[in-house]
Write an enzyme that holds these catalytic residues in place. Structure first.
Site, mmCIF file in Angstrom:
data_model
loop_
_atom_site.group_PDB
_atom_site.id
_atom_site.type_symbol
_atom_site.label_atom_id
_atom_site.label_comp_id
_atom_site.label_asym_id
_atom_site.label_seq_id
_atom_site.Cartn_x
_atom_site.Cartn_y
_atom_site.Cartn_z
ATOM 1 N N CYS A 41 0.844 -1.185 0.000
ATOM 2 C CA CYS A 41 0.000 0.000 0.000
ATOM 3 C C CYS A 41 0.888 1.247 0.000
ATOM 4 O O CYS A 41 1.916 1.280 0.666
ATOM 5 C CB CYS A 41 -0.939 0.099 1.195
ATOM 6 S SG CYS A 41 -2.134 -1.225 1.294
ATOM 7 N N ARG B 218 3.962 -0.254 -4.859
ATOM 8 C CA ARG B 218 3.657 -0.746 -3.509
ATOM 9 C C ARG B 218 2.314 -1.459 -3.433
ATOM 10 O O ARG B 218 1.965 -2.033 -2.395
ATOM 11 C CB ARG B 218 3.647 0.421 -2.529
ATOM 12 C CG ARG B 218 5.015 1.021 -2.311
ATOM 13 C CD ARG B 218 4.919 2.121 -1.290
ATOM 14 N NE ARG B 218 4.625 1.597 0.025
ATOM 15 C CZ ARG B 218 5.513 1.418 0.978
ATOM 16 N NH1 ARG B 218 6.751 1.733 0.774
ATOM 17 N NH2 ARG B 218 5.156 0.941 2.146
ATOM 18 N N TRP C 162 -2.843 -2.658 -1.691
ATOM 19 C CA TRP C 162 -2.520 -4.078 -1.830
ATOM 20 C C TRP C 162 -3.399 -4.758 -0.797
ATOM 21 O O TRP C 162 -3.198 -4.594 0.409
ATOM 22 C CB TRP C 162 -1.044 -4.303 -1.537
ATOM 23 C CG TRP C 162 -0.600 -5.714 -1.785
ATOM 24 C CD1 TRP C 162 -0.116 -6.218 -2.957
ATOM 25 C CD2 TRP C 162 -0.595 -6.799 -0.856
ATOM 26 N NE1 TRP C 162 0.178 -7.554 -2.810
ATOM 27 C CE2 TRP C 162 -0.110 -7.946 -1.531
ATOM 28 C CE3 TRP C 162 -0.972 -6.943 0.488
ATOM 29 C CZ2 TRP C 162 0.027 -9.195 -0.931
ATOM 30 C CZ3 TRP C 162 -0.839 -8.193 1.094
ATOM 31 C CH2 TRP C 162 -0.344 -9.295 0.384
ATOM 32 N N ASN D 263 -1.747 1.893 5.713
ATOM 33 C CA ASN D 263 -0.894 0.808 5.252
ATOM 34 C C ASN D 263 -0.626 -0.040 6.485
ATOM 35 O O ASN D 263 -0.176 0.481 7.500
ATOM 36 C CB ASN D 263 0.418 1.389 4.697
ATOM 37 C CG ASN D 263 1.401 0.307 4.332
ATOM 38 O OD1 ASN D 263 1.016 -0.821 4.051
ATOM 39 N ND2 ASN D 263 2.677 0.648 4.343
ATOM 40 N N GLY D 264 -0.911 -1.328 6.415
ATOM 41 C CA GLY D 264 -0.664 -2.171 7.588
ATOM 42 C C GLY D 264 -1.849 -3.073 7.847
ATOM 43 O O GLY D 264 -2.685 -3.288 6.975
ATOM 44 N N GLU E 129 17.417 -17.642 -7.395
ATOM 45 C CA GLU E 129 17.026 -16.285 -7.762
ATOM 46 C C GLU E 129 16.456 -16.256 -9.185
ATOM 47 O O GLU E 129 15.456 -15.583 -9.455
ATOM 48 C CB GLU E 129 18.240 -15.345 -7.616
ATOM 49 C CG GLU E 129 18.081 -13.950 -8.194
ATOM 50 C CD GLU E 129 16.938 -13.133 -7.592
ATOM 51 O OE1 GLU E 129 16.280 -13.590 -6.652
ATOM 52 O OE2 GLU E 129 16.675 -12.036 -8.121
ATOM 53 N N LYS F 163 12.702 -15.058 -10.258
ATOM 54 C CA LYS F 163 12.418 -14.011 -11.249
ATOM 55 C C LYS F 163 11.369 -14.497 -12.248
ATOM 56 O O LYS F 163 10.442 -13.776 -12.588
ATOM 57 C CB LYS F 163 13.682 -13.601 -12.020
ATOM 58 C CG LYS F 163 14.698 -12.785 -11.275
ATOM 59 C CD LYS F 163 14.315 -11.348 -11.009
ATOM 60 C CE LYS F 163 13.628 -11.151 -9.694
ATOM 61 N NZ LYS F 163 14.351 -11.052 -8.484
ATOM 62 N N GLU G 265 7.819 -14.834 -10.526
ATOM 63 C CA GLU G 265 7.092 -13.660 -10.067
ATOM 64 C C GLU G 265 6.605 -12.770 -11.195
ATOM 65 O O GLU G 265 5.595 -12.109 -11.044
ATOM 66 C CB GLU G 265 7.897 -12.862 -9.043
ATOM 67 C CG GLU G 265 9.148 -12.218 -9.572
ATOM 68 C CD GLU G 265 9.937 -11.502 -8.482
ATOM 69 O OE1 GLU G 265 9.356 -11.026 -7.513
ATOM 70 O OE2 GLU G 265 11.165 -11.426 -8.625
ATOM 71 N N HIS H 42 18.163 -37.120 -5.993
ATOM 72 C CA HIS H 42 17.430 -37.503 -4.786
ATOM 73 C C HIS H 42 15.941 -37.211 -4.932
ATOM 74 O O HIS H 42 15.239 -37.071 -3.934
ATOM 75 C CB HIS H 42 18.038 -36.793 -3.578
ATOM 76 C CG HIS H 42 19.478 -37.135 -3.389
ATOM 77 N ND1 HIS H 42 19.899 -38.338 -2.878
ATOM 78 C CD2 HIS H 42 20.608 -36.446 -3.727
ATOM 79 C CE1 HIS H 42 21.219 -38.370 -2.868
ATOM 80 N NE2 HIS H 42 21.668 -37.231 -3.383
ATOM 81 N N LYS I 267 6.069 -4.086 -3.845
ATOM 82 C CA LYS I 267 7.515 -3.956 -3.677
ATOM 83 C C LYS I 267 7.978 -4.110 -2.229
ATOM 84 O O LYS I 267 8.885 -4.860 -1.949
ATOM 85 C CB LYS I 267 7.950 -2.607 -4.245
ATOM 86 C CG LYS I 267 9.446 -2.396 -4.215
ATOM 87 C CD LYS I 267 10.105 -2.907 -5.450
ATOM 88 C CE LYS I 267 11.601 -2.852 -5.387
ATOM 89 N NZ LYS I 267 12.200 -4.033 -6.015
HETATM 90 C C1 F6R Z 1 11.812 -10.405 -5.608
HETATM 91 C C2 F6R Z 1 11.718 -9.367 -4.592
HETATM 92 C C3 F6R Z 1 11.427 -9.782 -3.201
HETATM 93 C C4 F6R Z 1 12.286 -8.963 -2.226
HETATM 94 C C5 F6R Z 1 11.878 -9.278 -0.784
HETATM 95 C C6 F6R Z 1 12.746 -8.554 0.215
HETATM 96 O O1 F6R Z 1 12.135 -9.878 -6.846
HETATM 97 O O2 F6R Z 1 11.848 -8.203 -4.872
HETATM 98 O O3 F6R Z 1 11.605 -11.145 -3.021
HETATM 99 O O4 F6R Z 1 13.615 -9.277 -2.440
HETATM 100 O O5 F6R Z 1 10.542 -8.907 -0.596
HETATM 101 O O6 F6R Z 1 12.687 -7.184 0.050
HETATM 102 P P1 F6R Z 1 13.766 -6.237 0.699
HETATM 103 O O7 F6R Z 1 15.063 -6.541 0.061
HETATM 104 O O8 F6R Z 1 13.280 -4.850 0.394
HETATM 105 O O9 F6R Z 1 13.784 -6.537 2.164
#
Ligand code: F6R
Length: 628
Positions: free
Chosen positions: A2, A27, A75, A101-102, A501, A505, A508, A524, A623
């Site tokens: 949010c 956000r 969100w 937000n929360g 990672e 990517k 997501e 395994h 984000k």
């Molecule tokens: C994936 C992504 C998330 C963040 C995670 C931690 O692309 O962006 O997995 O890495 O939410 O976020 P931070 O680094 O801001 O604590």
């Protein structure tokens, strides 16, 4: 999660708030709304489900103008994304609005309490209890109460009383037609940032710095249990108990252009292409390329204390957690310190054992991830030295730790993290070098080889990106492989976290199921999945486990699986054995993850674009994860 924006000044508040919301859309983007106090003193509320653009269209049909406003991009936590659940939420008399937000964890109980006092609810959200509670206290006891005396103080008192009833983290902004000359904002717990922006006869409010970059770079950050009272001429900050506090106004050094897409179609692509630059910025002024010495003054860890360290525990989430898995190799190899890595969300609940001389190191781009902050709090309370590798200077993680190492990656807006991952890997190398130098665990030749390649690293990243652009390889790859429903990503050693990672990517932003796996574990279990419908992305640079990776690739091929492999570009032999080779230049093995992740970022990006998806706003994600 949010985004909140507020404005009080002399300009068209709707336009200012919309622009801020646009910059904060990463956000949350399932609905949006704003409330503006018009010239008749009426609170005009506009809300819409879906992307911000729909709110913009609504405002074109039904304009709302004034010089004070609050806005929100949502969100969803409580209640599905819809117009009725979009913020702002209003009190029964429409004289008061709130955005939040929360999460109000005790919202069901508060809702029942308010209903028993005659309040009815127009949404499924937890936020609505906040606005009704403020209304209740403002009117000295609810719907039939008379109202508090004392001008703006009355509103503050009511907000304070209402917030004291909430459990769980919340950041709120409040606007009331009874006090048109002020905006209130408060922070309870780790609910994501509340940033107050200072202009000339105008003041701003936002969840995150990028929302303000077009307007001001002078900001204040609210701490837990603090409230800001904004007027056109400034802000005063108090604790929720009413005690005035002095918060410094700091200058943010981000370039406003860094928060724009520029010529790129998406922030994610822009940020992938910024990696050479951001790594150069990460290295600058910390590493003396001549002597190889590393200085990390903001870490506040003296060489003596570094020598005494017995253990490092890295806590992080998502992409930052995968950076941490690489970090374990780096710190153990360079500084010979036993290193553990834990998901922040698990660490905080497992009653961690912390002995003397231990460092708990968070990795966090935003510095506001709720689980990471809680893990840091837990570690600090148990006596650890806490540090953060963090991108957002002034964020909560930055402020609450004993020390910090900043990423200097500039604002990362794309929801899928890219440049923050590589910047944090470089910070981890610097930390490894710093600790290794203090602890004298580094052979001179090893240090020299690493430093030499660190100097080349921004250029090597540039080479991967130039090759990608010139060859058009990734768009073509996405066309050929973007139709598969499942992918396996394999790596070993330092490349195993990169495999995870890469899989994250793809998941997501393209919504394709992908698993990142340690290649040695294939036999395994997961090898049962391999057939012609399950391509494998293998990380196979020439390093200490290269031969093992090659035989694992052969095992996949023997079962009819297609293999896309990240290989050194001199490795023609392996390139010829796999279905597609994704070339990277040779570098020191400890730096190779910085290079090998880039093809995976580009692949995920192009697959998502090829599938017509909104790369910068993937479904269900936001984000900064500021709720549990
Ligand atoms: C994936 C992504 C998330 C963040 C995670 C931690 O692309 O962006 O997995 O890495 O939410 O976020 P931070 O680094 O801001 O604590």
């Amino acid at each position: 999660m949010c985004g909140i924006v507020g404005y009080i000044g002399y300009r068209d508040a709707t336009a200012v708030v919309l622009e801020g919301l646009q910059r904060l859309e990463y956000r949350g983007y399932d609905s949006a709304g704003l409330a503006v106090l018009d010239s008749t003193g009426t609170l005009q509320i506009r809300r819409e489900a879906g992307r911000l653009q729909r709110l913009v269209r609504l405002l074109e049909q039904a304009p709302a103008r004034g010089t004070v406003a609050i806005g929100h991009t949502r969100w969803a936590t409580h209640g599905p994304p819809s117009r009725r659940n979009a913020h702002p939420h209003a009190s029964p008399d429409g004289r008061l609005v709130v955005v939040q937000n929360g999460i109000v964890e005790n919202f069901a109980e508060l809702r029942a309490w308010l209903q028993a006092r005659g309040y009815t609810f127009a949404s499924d959200t937890d936020t609505e209890v906040i606005v009704h509670l403020i209304h209740y206290y403002f009117h000295g006891g609810g719907l039939n109460g008379g109202g508090l005396d004392g001008g703006g103080e009355a509103l503050e008192t009511a907000v304070r009383a209402a917030l004291s009833r909430l459990q769980g983290p919340s950041a709120v902004a409040v606007l009331s037609r009874d006090h048109p000359d002020r905006l209130l904002a408060a922070r309870l717990g780790h609910a994501g940032g509340v940033v107050v922006g200072w202009g000339e006869e105008e003041m701003y409010l936002a969840s995150d710095i990028p929302a303000l970059l077009g307007c001001t770079r002078r900001v204040q950050f609210l701490e837990n249990r603090q409230m800001a009272i904004l007027t056109r001429n400034g802000a005063s900050i108090r604790t929720l108990e009413g005690r005035p506090v002095d918060r410094p106004v700091v200058q943010v050094n981000w370039d406003p252009a860094a928060a724009e897409k520029g010529e790129y179609p998406h922030f994610m692509l822009k940020e992938i292409f910024e990696q050479g630059q951001s790594i150069a910025a990460t290295l600058a002024q910390r590493l003396d390329f001549g002597s190889g010495l590393v200085e990390l003054p903001s870490l506040h860890l003296s060489p003596e204390r570094a020598r005494r360290l017995r253990k490092v525990t890295i806590v992080a989430c998502g992409t930052s957690y995968y950076a941490g898995l690489v970090g374990r190799h780096l710190l153990e190899r360079l500084a010979r310190i036993p290193t553990e890595v834990d998901y922040a969300s698990e660490y905080r609940y497992r009653e961690p054992l912390i002995g003397p001389e231990e460092m708990v190191l968070a990795i966090t781009q935003s510095g506001e991830t709720v689980d990471t902050l809680a893990a840091l709090e837990e570690a600090r309370a148990r006596g650890a030295f806490t540090a953060a590798i963090v991108n957002v200077v002034g964020s909560q993680a930055d402020r609450m730790c004993h020390g910090a190492i900043h990423m200097h990656a500039g604002p990362e807006i794309g929801v899928a993290s890219t440049k923050a991952f590589t910047a944090s890997l470089v910070d981890l190398v610097l930390l490894g070098l710093y600790l290794g130098q203090a602890r004298q665990t580094l052979a001179e030749s090893e240090q020299a080889a690493l430093v030499q390649d660190l100097a080349r690293l921004p250029g090597l990243v540039g080479e991967v990106l130039e090759e990608a652009q010139a060859s058009g390889r990734y768009a073509e790859l996405a066309r050929d492989y973007g139709g598969f429903a499942n992918f396996l990503y394999l790596g070993r050693g330092l490349q195993y976290p990169v495999a995870r990672e890469g899989a994250l990517k793809l998941k997501e932003i393209s919504y394709i199921h992908a698993e990142g796996y340690p290649a040695g574990e294939m036999k395994h279990g997961p090898i049962a999945l391999i057939d012609g419908h399950m391509p494998t992305v293998a990380l196979a640079p020439r390093d200490g486990v290269y031969e093992k990776m090659v035989s694992q690739i052969e095992q996949v091929k023997a079962r009819g699986g297609a293999v896309l492999a990240v290989v050194h570009h001199q490795d023609r032999q392996l390139a010829a054995r796999v279905d597609r080779a994704l070339p990277i230049p040779q570098a020191h093995p400890l730096l190779t993850p910085v290079l090998s992740v880039i093809p995976l970022q580009l692949f995920a990006y192009h697959v998502a674009v090829g599938r017509g998806l909104d790369v910068d706003r993937p479904r269900n994600l936001a984000k900064s994860v500021t709720v549990e």
